[in-house]
Design a protein around this motif. Structure first.
Motif, PDB file in Angstrom:
ATOM      1  N   GLY A  26      11.120  -0.570  15.861  1.00  0.00           N
ATOM      2  CA  GLY A  26       9.929  -1.399  16.044  1.00  0.00           C
ATOM      3  C   GLY A  26       8.658  -0.804  15.472  1.00  0.00           C
ATOM      4  O   GLY A  26       7.631  -1.477  15.384  1.00  0.00           O
ATOM      5  N   ASP A  27       8.712   0.478  15.039  1.00  0.00           N
ATOM      6  CA  ASP A  27       7.499   1.138  14.551  1.00  0.00           C
ATOM      7  C   ASP A  27       7.012   0.584  13.221  1.00  0.00           C
ATOM      8  O   ASP A  27       5.830   0.709  12.891  1.00  0.00           O
ATOM      9  N   LYS A  28       7.908   0.011  12.427  1.00  0.00           N
ATOM     10  CA  LYS A  28       7.512  -0.455  11.099  1.00  0.00           C
ATOM     11  C   LYS A  28       6.387  -1.476  11.158  1.00  0.00           C
ATOM     12  O   LYS A  28       5.626  -1.628  10.203  1.00  0.00           O
ATOM     13  N   ASP A  29       6.277  -2.166  12.272  1.00  0.00           N
ATOM     14  CA  ASP A  29       5.240  -3.190  12.404  1.00  0.00           C
ATOM     15  C   ASP A  29       3.971  -2.659  13.061  1.00  0.00           C
ATOM     16  O   ASP A  29       3.021  -3.410  13.274  1.00  0.00           O
ATOM     17  N   ARG A  30       3.963  -1.372  13.387  1.00  0.00           N
ATOM     18  CA  ARG A  30       2.791  -0.808  14.046  1.00  0.00           C
ATOM     19  C   ARG A  30       1.696  -0.519  13.016  1.00  0.00           C
ATOM     20  O   ARG A  30       1.970   0.062  11.965  1.00  0.00           O
ATOM     21  N   PRO A  31       0.453  -0.870  13.296  1.00  0.00           N
ATOM     22  CA  PRO A  31      -0.612  -0.669  12.300  1.00  0.00           C
ATOM     23  C   PRO A  31      -0.896   0.789  11.992  1.00  0.00           C
ATOM     24  O   PRO A  31      -1.428   1.106  10.933  1.00  0.00           O
ATOM     25  N   TRP A  32      -0.546   1.719  12.904  1.00  0.00           N
ATOM     26  CA  TRP A  32      -0.843   3.127  12.653  1.00  0.00           C
ATOM     27  C   TRP A  32       0.129   3.759  11.680  1.00  0.00           C
ATOM     28  O   TRP A  32      -0.161   4.825  11.119  1.00  0.00           O
ATOM     29  N   GLN A  33       1.290   3.133  11.428  1.00  0.00           N
ATOM     30  CA  GLN A  33       2.267   3.737  10.521  1.00  0.00           C
ATOM     31  C   GLN A  33       1.713   3.923   9.108  1.00  0.00           C
ATOM     32  O   GLN A  33       1.738   5.037   8.584  1.00  0.00           O
ATOM     33  N   PRO A  34       1.210   2.869   8.452  1.00  0.00           N
ATOM     34  CA  PRO A  34       0.669   3.071   7.104  1.00  0.00           C
ATOM     35  C   PRO A  34      -0.578   3.954   7.088  1.00  0.00           C
ATOM     36  O   PRO A  34      -0.840   4.636   6.095  1.00  0.00           O
ATOM     37  N   VAL A  35      -1.335   3.948   8.183  1.00  0.00           N
ATOM     38  CA  VAL A  35      -2.536   4.803   8.244  1.00  0.00           C
ATOM     39  C   VAL A  35      -2.134   6.277   8.177  1.00  0.00           C
ATOM     40  O   VAL A  35      -2.692   7.067   7.395  1.00  0.00           O
ATOM     41  N   ILE A  36      -1.157   6.670   8.987  1.00  0.00           N
ATOM     42  CA  ILE A  36      -0.722   8.066   9.010  1.00  0.00           C
ATOM     43  C   ILE A  36      -0.033   8.432   7.701  1.00  0.00           C
ATOM     44  O   ILE A  36      -0.241   9.523   7.148  1.00  0.00           O
ATOM     45  N   ARG A  37       0.780   7.506   7.183  1.00  0.00           N
ATOM     46  CA  ARG A  37       1.472   7.780   5.923  1.00  0.00           C
ATOM     47  C   ARG A  37       0.472   8.018   4.801  1.00  0.00           C
ATOM     48  O   ARG A  37       0.628   8.933   3.982  1.00  0.00           O
ATOM     49  N   THR A  38      -0.585   7.215   4.757  1.00  0.00           N
ATOM     50  CA  THR A  38      -1.617   7.393   3.728  1.00  0.00           C
ATOM     51  C   THR A  38      -2.359   8.701   3.928  1.00  0.00           C
ATOM     52  O   THR A  38      -2.657   9.419   2.967  1.00  0.00           O
ATOM     53  N   LEU A  81      -3.668  12.311  14.365  1.00  0.00           N
ATOM     54  CA  LEU A  81      -3.633  11.931  12.957  1.00  0.00           C
ATOM     55  C   LEU A  81      -4.422  10.663  12.679  1.00  0.00           C
ATOM     56  O   LEU A  81      -5.088  10.551  11.647  1.00  0.00           O
ATOM     57  N   VAL A  82      -4.383   9.708  13.598  1.00  0.00           N
ATOM     58  CA  VAL A  82      -5.156   8.475  13.400  1.00  0.00           C
ATOM     59  C   VAL A  82      -6.654   8.770  13.467  1.00  0.00           C
ATOM     60  O   VAL A  82      -7.439   8.230  12.677  1.00  0.00           O
ATOM     61  N   ILE A  83      -7.066   9.652  14.385  1.00  0.00           N
ATOM     62  CA  ILE A  83      -8.486  10.031  14.456  1.00  0.00           C
ATOM     63  C   ILE A  83      -8.898  10.761  13.177  1.00  0.00           C
ATOM     64  O   ILE A  83      -9.984  10.510  12.624  1.00  0.00           O
ATOM     65  N   LEU A  84      -8.044  11.653  12.688  1.00  0.00           N
ATOM     66  CA  LEU A  84      -8.344  12.345  11.427  1.00  0.00           C
ATOM     67  C   LEU A  84      -8.447  11.346  10.282  1.00  0.00           C
ATOM     68  O   LEU A  84      -9.350  11.435   9.438  1.00  0.00           O
ATOM     69  N   ALA A  85      -7.533  10.383  10.244  1.00  0.00           N
ATOM     70  CA  ALA A  85      -7.566   9.366   9.184  1.00  0.00           C
ATOM     71  C   ALA A  85      -8.850   8.551   9.255  1.00  0.00           C
ATOM     72  O   ALA A  85      -9.485   8.284   8.233  1.00  0.00           O
ATOM     73  N   ARG A  86      -9.234   8.159  10.458  1.00  0.00           N
ATOM     74  CA  ARG A  86     -10.462   7.373  10.629  1.00  0.00           C
ATOM     75  C   ARG A  86     -11.660   8.118  10.072  1.00  0.00           C
ATOM     76  O   ARG A  86     -12.521   7.542   9.396  1.00  0.00           O
ATOM     77  N   ASN A  87     -11.727   9.419  10.348  1.00  0.00           N
ATOM     78  CA  ASN A  87     -12.855  10.215   9.865  1.00  0.00           C
ATOM     79  C   ASN A  87     -12.777  10.474   8.369  1.00  0.00           C
ATOM     80  O   ASN A  87     -13.781  10.395   7.665  1.00  0.00           O
ATOM     81  N   LEU A  88     -11.575  10.770   7.875  1.00  0.00           N
ATOM     82  CA  LEU A  88     -11.420  11.065   6.451  1.00  0.00           C
ATOM     83  C   LEU A  88     -11.725   9.852   5.596  1.00  0.00           C
ATOM     84  O   LEU A  88     -12.462   9.935   4.610  1.00  0.00           O
ATOM     85  N   PHE A  89     -11.202   8.697   5.976  1.00  0.00           N
ATOM     86  CA  PHE A  89     -11.346   7.516   5.137  1.00  0.00           C
ATOM     87  C   PHE A  89     -12.735   6.894   5.226  1.00  0.00           C
ATOM     88  O   PHE A  89     -13.090   6.057   4.403  1.00  0.00           O
TER      89      PHE A  89
END
Length: 278
Positions: free
Chosen positions: A90-102, A155-163
């Motif tokens: 079910g994770d493939k549909d989670r919005p955080w998956q592509p965020v962390i992958r990027t 990782l999502v918090i880091l992504a939010r700040n980095l992007f």
């Protein structure tokens, strides 16, 4: 240059020192570096960044670094392999998956500390505090679930700040850093990593992009792509239950036989032998 190896999917290394004793090095893993106290200079990929209490750095496997310590510094290194970022049903549909992958495929070395906002730093340090407390009881049957949830939040918090940042030094479209980033982002699509496609993407002649890459990195372009792919496959063999057929399909091989042939050429053993030996 020495390359440090992480033999487990995850570890935490917390220490305090007034002298940095490690030479310039790379890793086979990712690491989030928390500066809990102290200050000095963090050298990353030839760039120098001032560090202070509260700063947070994210380094990938190809980044090399060392510290010049000013005031005695308390560090906490959260080290993890790509296998820690695994998908559950079910994770493939989670919005955080592509965020962390990027995030994990984006070079952040030209920005220094990823987080500037004081409140954002506090959130990450609170998560680290909980993570360390859970890590002390890592044999608990609940540890992996809690660890993965905490890592996902970090990782999502880091992504939010980095992007949301404007890069301190933009990555030029024709720079070696841009090419390396593109390779990491498209390692699962071999058709996008042909010499002709890369040359077209970066506006080089096919013959010149190979010469440019080798001059900048010391390694042939095709060989770098294959070696990077083999390292990721090694992690799949060590830390996943995927079959060879599934791994071959994930990395764009025509079949399992092609994967085995290339893996043996670059490692000296078959994938099956590598997995059993590990």
């Amino acid at each position: 240059m020495k390359r440090y190896i992480l033999h487990t999917p995850f570890s935490i290394y917390h220490f305090e020192t007034s002298t940095w004793t490690h030479s310039v090095h790379k890793h086979t893993y990712f690491e989030i570096i928390f500066i809990l106290r102290g200050n000095g200079i963090h050298h990353i990929n030839g760039n120098a960044f001032q560090y202070n209490e509260g700063d947070v750095f994210l380094l990938g496997p190809e980044d090399f670094h060392h510290f010049d310590i000013g005031d005695p510094t308390e560090f906490c290194f959260v080290r993890f392999n790509e296998s820690i970022h695994k998908e559950y049903p079910g994770d493939k549909d989670r919005p955080w998956q592509p965020v962390i992958r990027t995030l994990l495929n984006t070079s952040s070395q030209s920005r220094g500390s990823i987080v500037a906002d004081k409140q954002e730093k506090q959130k990450l340090h609170h998560l680290l505090h909980v993570m360390e407390a859970e890590y002390a009881n890592d044999q608990s049957p609940y540890f992996e679930m809690i660890r993965d949830s905490l890592m996902r939040s970090m990782l999502v918090i880091l992504a939010r700040n980095l992007f949301s940042q404007t890069p301190a030094r933009p990555v030029l479209k024709d720079s070696i850093e841009a090419i390396l980033m593109y390779i990491r982002q498209h390692i699962y699509q071999p058709e996008d990593l042909s010499i002709e496609h890369l040359a077209s993407t970066f506006n080089y002649a096919p013959a010149y992009i190979s010469l440019f890459f080798k001059k900048q990195t010391g390694e042939p372009l095709k060989q770098y792509i294959i070696r990077h792919k083999i390292k990721l496959i090694e992690a799949r063999l060590l830390y996943s239950q995927l079959t060879l057929t599934e791994i071959a399909d994930e990395f764009g091989y025509t079949d399992e036989s092609h994967l085995c042939k290339q893996f043996r050429k670059y490692t000296g053993s078959s994938p099956t032998t590598f997995r059993k030996r590990a």
